[in-house]
Write an enzyme that holds these catalytic residues in place. Structure first.
Site, PDB file in Angstrom:
ATOM      1  N   ASP A 176      37.520 -23.692 -12.911  1.00  0.00           N
ATOM      2  CA  ASP A 176      38.122 -24.464 -12.390  1.00  0.00           C
ATOM      3  C   ASP A 176      37.052 -25.647 -12.074  1.00  0.00           C
ATOM      4  OD1 ASP A 176      36.400 -23.112 -10.825  1.00  0.00           O
ATOM      5  OD2 ASP A 176      37.803 -22.374  -9.155  1.00  0.00           O
ATOM      6  N   ASN A 224      40.471 -15.304   1.145  1.00  0.00           N
ATOM      7  CA  ASN A 224      42.116 -15.456   1.112  1.00  0.00           C
ATOM      8  C   ASN A 224      42.573 -14.776  -0.064  1.00  0.00           C
ATOM      9  OD1 ASN A 224      41.615 -17.346  -0.646  1.00  0.00           O
ATOM     10  ND2 ASN A 224      42.526 -18.868   0.415  1.00  0.00           N
ATOM     11  N   HIS A 242      42.250 -15.897  -3.308  1.00  0.00           N
ATOM     12  CA  HIS A 242      42.406 -16.819  -4.332  1.00  0.00           C
ATOM     13  C   HIS A 242      41.287 -16.079  -5.644  1.00  0.00           C
ATOM     14  CE1 HIS A 242      38.944 -19.750  -3.114  1.00  0.00           C
ATOM     15  NE2 HIS A 242      38.715 -18.733  -3.738  1.00  0.00           N
ATOM     16  N   GLU A 267      45.096 -20.628  -4.849  1.00  0.00           N
ATOM     17  CA  GLU A 267      45.058 -20.420  -3.571  1.00  0.00           C
ATOM     18  C   GLU A 267      46.569 -19.535  -3.193  1.00  0.00           C
ATOM     19  OE1 GLU A 267      42.818 -20.802  -1.942  1.00  0.00           O
ATOM     20  OE2 GLU A 267      42.110 -22.881  -1.784  1.00  0.00           O
TER      21      GLU A 267
HETATM   22  P1  PGA Z   1      31.962 -16.947  -3.648  1.00  0.00           P
HETATM   23  O1  PGA Z   1      33.415 -17.513  -3.910  1.00  0.00           O
HETATM   24  O2  PGA Z   1      31.628 -16.192  -4.942  1.00  0.00           O
HETATM   25  O3  PGA Z   1      31.247 -17.943  -3.490  1.00  0.00           O
HETATM   26  O4  PGA Z   1      32.070 -15.843  -2.336  1.00  0.00           O
HETATM   27  C1  PGA Z   1      34.312 -16.670  -4.562  1.00  0.00           C
HETATM   28  C2  PGA Z   1      35.697 -17.571  -4.620  1.00  0.00           C
HETATM   29  O5  PGA Z   1      35.920 -18.236  -3.918  1.00  0.00           O
HETATM   30  O6  PGA Z   1      36.199 -17.077  -5.768  1.00  0.00           O
END
Ligand code: PGA
Length: 263
Positions: free
Chosen positions: A67, A136, A138, A143
């Site tokens: 992404d 959440n 994702h 999302e």
């Molecule tokens: P993080 O993010 O590794 O910073 O916890 C994970 C994500 O949002 O996919």
């Protein structure tokens, strides 16, 4: 799914690096899908260490990041292109032409996303996709409410994701609202998926992904549909798993089971 529970974050990263190293040795090349955020940082350090020890050569490795924020140039310190260069690429012998990114400033989003998917196919598909999980649920920036067959596309960040990523920026209001992300369907086409998770704040999303229903409300639950998905998680991220003891037992029994499979 294979659920691998490790005592801590360091061992999560060790396990993931070991799997990538093993796959590279078998093929002498690799197409990797890569993620950003806090979670894969330890894995990237381990890959750099393997490179410095002469155990892995990245000159035949290609990468696709999952992404990118919309609106940021690749030279912006919070762009994912900048992150990858800073935390991995400039430390190893990867050929920059083999590193693929979604653009933060594409001329035409639809065409750009289509071309990204075509490039993945042109290189023979992703061998190993590394993922983190959002609080959440994702994966990449898919999302909740993302179609489980979605393709690479424009997405709007949730407030949760904006908050979770705010520490990378000066102010929360500086976090971009929009992004491009590989779709859930795109991710599911990878030959193997390594989902890394560490810490208590991921426990609910992890439990939903592994033991909840397959649902667009928790996009990581789509990994239940993948035949080679490995969740590599630490004890804290595993706290809400109901069948934790079974996963541990199954993992510890793996060698004994493989004696039967060899016959
Ligand atoms: P993080 O993010 O590794 O910073 O916890 C994970 C994500 O949002 O996919």
């Amino acid at each position: 799914m294979e659920i691998i529970i490790k005592p801590d974050y360091n061992e999560v990263c060790e396990e993931a690096a070991g799997i990538i190293h093993h796959a590279w040795k078998k093929k002498n090349s690799l197409v990797l899908g890569l993620a950003t955020g806090k979670t894969p940082l330890g894995l990237y350090k381990k890959l750099i260490a393997l490179y410095n020890e002469g155990k892995i050569d990245f000159s035949s490795v290609a990468t696709f990041n999952v992404d990118e924020y919309l609106g940021l140039e690749e030279t912006h310190p919070q762009s994912f292109a900048f992150y990858m260069d800073n935390h991995l690429f400039r430390h190893i012998n990867i050929n920059k032409v083999n590193t693929n990114f979604l653009s933060g400033r594409p001329d035409n989003i639809e065409e750009h996303c289509r071309a990204y998917e075509m490039q993945i196919r042109r290189l023979g598909g992703i061998d190993i996709q590394v993922l983190g999980i959002g609080v959440n649920g994702h994966i990449a920036f898919n999302e909740p409410s993302s179609s489980l067959s979605s393709r690479t596309r424009f997405e709007t960040l949730t407030q949760e994701s904006i908050k979770a990523n705010a520490h990378f920026f000066k102010h929360e209001k500086d976090v971009p609202r929009f992004c491009l992300t590989m779709g859930v369907g795109t991710i599911l086409e990878s030959r193997m998926i390594l989902m890394l998770a560490s810490g208590k704040d991921k426990a609910k999303a992890v439990a939903g992904a592994i033991e909840g229903p397959v649902s667009a409300s928790n996009p990581a639950s789509a990994l239940q549909l993948h035949p080679q998905a490995k969740f590599i998680i630490d004890e804290e991220a595993a706290t809400k798993l109901v069948r934790k003891d079974y996963y541990r037992w199954k993992y510890e029994s793996k060698d004994k089971g493989s004696d039967f499979l060899k016959k």
